[in-house]
Design a protein around this motif. Sequence first.
Motif, PDB file in Angstrom:
ATOM      1  N   GLY A   1      -6.425  -0.672  -5.566  1.00 50.26           N
ATOM      2  CA  GLY A   1      -6.280   0.690  -5.105  1.00 50.26           C
ATOM      3  C   GLY A   1      -6.084   0.838  -3.653  1.00 50.26           C
ATOM      4  O   GLY A   1      -5.183   1.730  -3.071  1.00 50.26           O
ATOM      5  N   ASP A   2      -6.900   0.337  -3.015  1.00 49.68           N
ATOM      6  CA  ASP A   2      -6.858   0.363  -1.390  1.00 49.68           C
ATOM      7  C   ASP A   2      -5.656  -0.086  -0.930  1.00 49.68           C
ATOM      8  O   ASP A   2      -5.461   0.194   0.386  1.00 49.68           O
ATOM      9  N   GLN A   3      -4.918  -1.125  -1.351  1.00 47.53           N
ATOM     10  CA  GLN A   3      -3.675  -1.677  -0.964  1.00 47.53           C
ATOM     11  C   GLN A   3      -2.495  -1.182  -1.416  1.00 47.53           C
ATOM     12  O   GLN A   3      -1.387  -1.682  -1.147  1.00 47.53           O
ATOM     13  N   LEU A   4      -2.631  -0.004  -2.339  1.00 44.10           N
ATOM     14  CA  LEU A   4      -1.347   0.584  -2.657  1.00 44.10           C
ATOM     15  C   LEU A   4      -0.545   1.223  -1.326  1.00 44.10           C
ATOM     16  O   LEU A   4      -0.860   1.985  -0.615  1.00 44.10           O
ATOM     17  N   LEU A   5       0.830   0.809  -1.500  1.00 44.40           N
ATOM     18  CA  LEU A   5       1.876   1.133  -0.492  1.00 44.40           C
ATOM     19  C   LEU A   5       1.273   0.934   1.056  1.00 44.40           C
ATOM     20  O   LEU A   5       1.466   1.679   2.034  1.00 44.40           O
ATOM     21  N   TYR A   6       0.545  -0.311   1.010  1.00 43.69           N
ATOM     22  CA  TYR A   6      -0.412  -0.572   2.589  1.00 43.69           C
ATOM     23  C   TYR A   6       0.603  -0.635   3.570  1.00 43.69           C
ATOM     24  O   TYR A   6       0.284  -0.062   4.481  1.00 43.69           O
ATOM     25  N   ASP A   7       1.732  -1.193   3.668  1.00 43.75           N
ATOM     26  CA  ASP A   7       2.405  -1.273   4.766  1.00 43.75           C
ATOM     27  C   ASP A   7       3.252  -0.164   5.057  1.00 43.75           C
ATOM     28  O   ASP A   7       3.789   0.177   6.182  1.00 43.75           O
TER      29      ASP A   7
END
Length: 209
Positions: free
Chosen positions: A39-45
Motif C-alpha cells: 500500500g505505501d508503494q502505490l504510485l510511488y514514483d
Amino acid sequence: MQPFTTVSGPGVVLARDNIDTDQLIPARFMKRTRAEGYGDQLLYDLRFDEDGDPVEGFPLNQMSERPVLMLAGRNFGCGSSREAAVYALVDHGIRVVVADSFADIFRGNAGKNGLLTIALGAAERGRLAKFLEPRPGENAPAEVFVDLDAQEISAEGLGTIAFDIDKGLKRRLLLGLDDLSETLEDEPTIAAFEERYFAAAPWVVPRGA
C-alpha cells in the motif's frame, strides 16, 4: 478474499490515461512479500520526488484520509501483467477503480483480489469527477457509496450512477471467492468423480499410494 458488498468512503481523481502497472507498483518494490503489503508503494514514483518528498499537488497526497475509490481515464492497468499492481491498490485501501477502460489482464487480476473495476462513459465519469474534486473551505473529502448488489455508485449531491458487471464476477466478489475457492464449492462432486474414476481404472494409481 474479502467479500465485496457495499463500500463507502472518499474518492480520488487521477485524471490520466494509460496508468500502467509499473506506475502502480514500480518493479523495484516487488521483492517484498505479500504479507509485508504494497500500500505505501502505490504510485510511488508519481507521489514522491527523487528525495522521497511528497509531490505537491498530486491527488493522493492531498487526501486527508485514504480513498476507497479511484477515478481514472482510458486503458487503466496497461503494461506488464504483474498482480502486485492490484495488491498495491487494495493494500492502500482502494476497493473500486472507475475508468473508461481497463487492460484485460489487470481486470482479471483485480477480480481475483476483491478489487471492483467499473467502466463508465465520459459523461458519467465527468459527473463523478466533478463531485469528487476538492471543494474550497471543506476539510472532509466527498464520500461515495458503491453498492455491488444494486450495481450503483451514489452519494448525496451526486445522485446515482448505474454500472454493468459480468454476472459470474459479481457473484464471486459478493461471496469473496477466488478461482480456487470457487472450484472448491464443487468439492463433493469432484470427490465423487475421483472415487468412480479410480474404481473403474485402479491401474492409474501408483502402487503404495
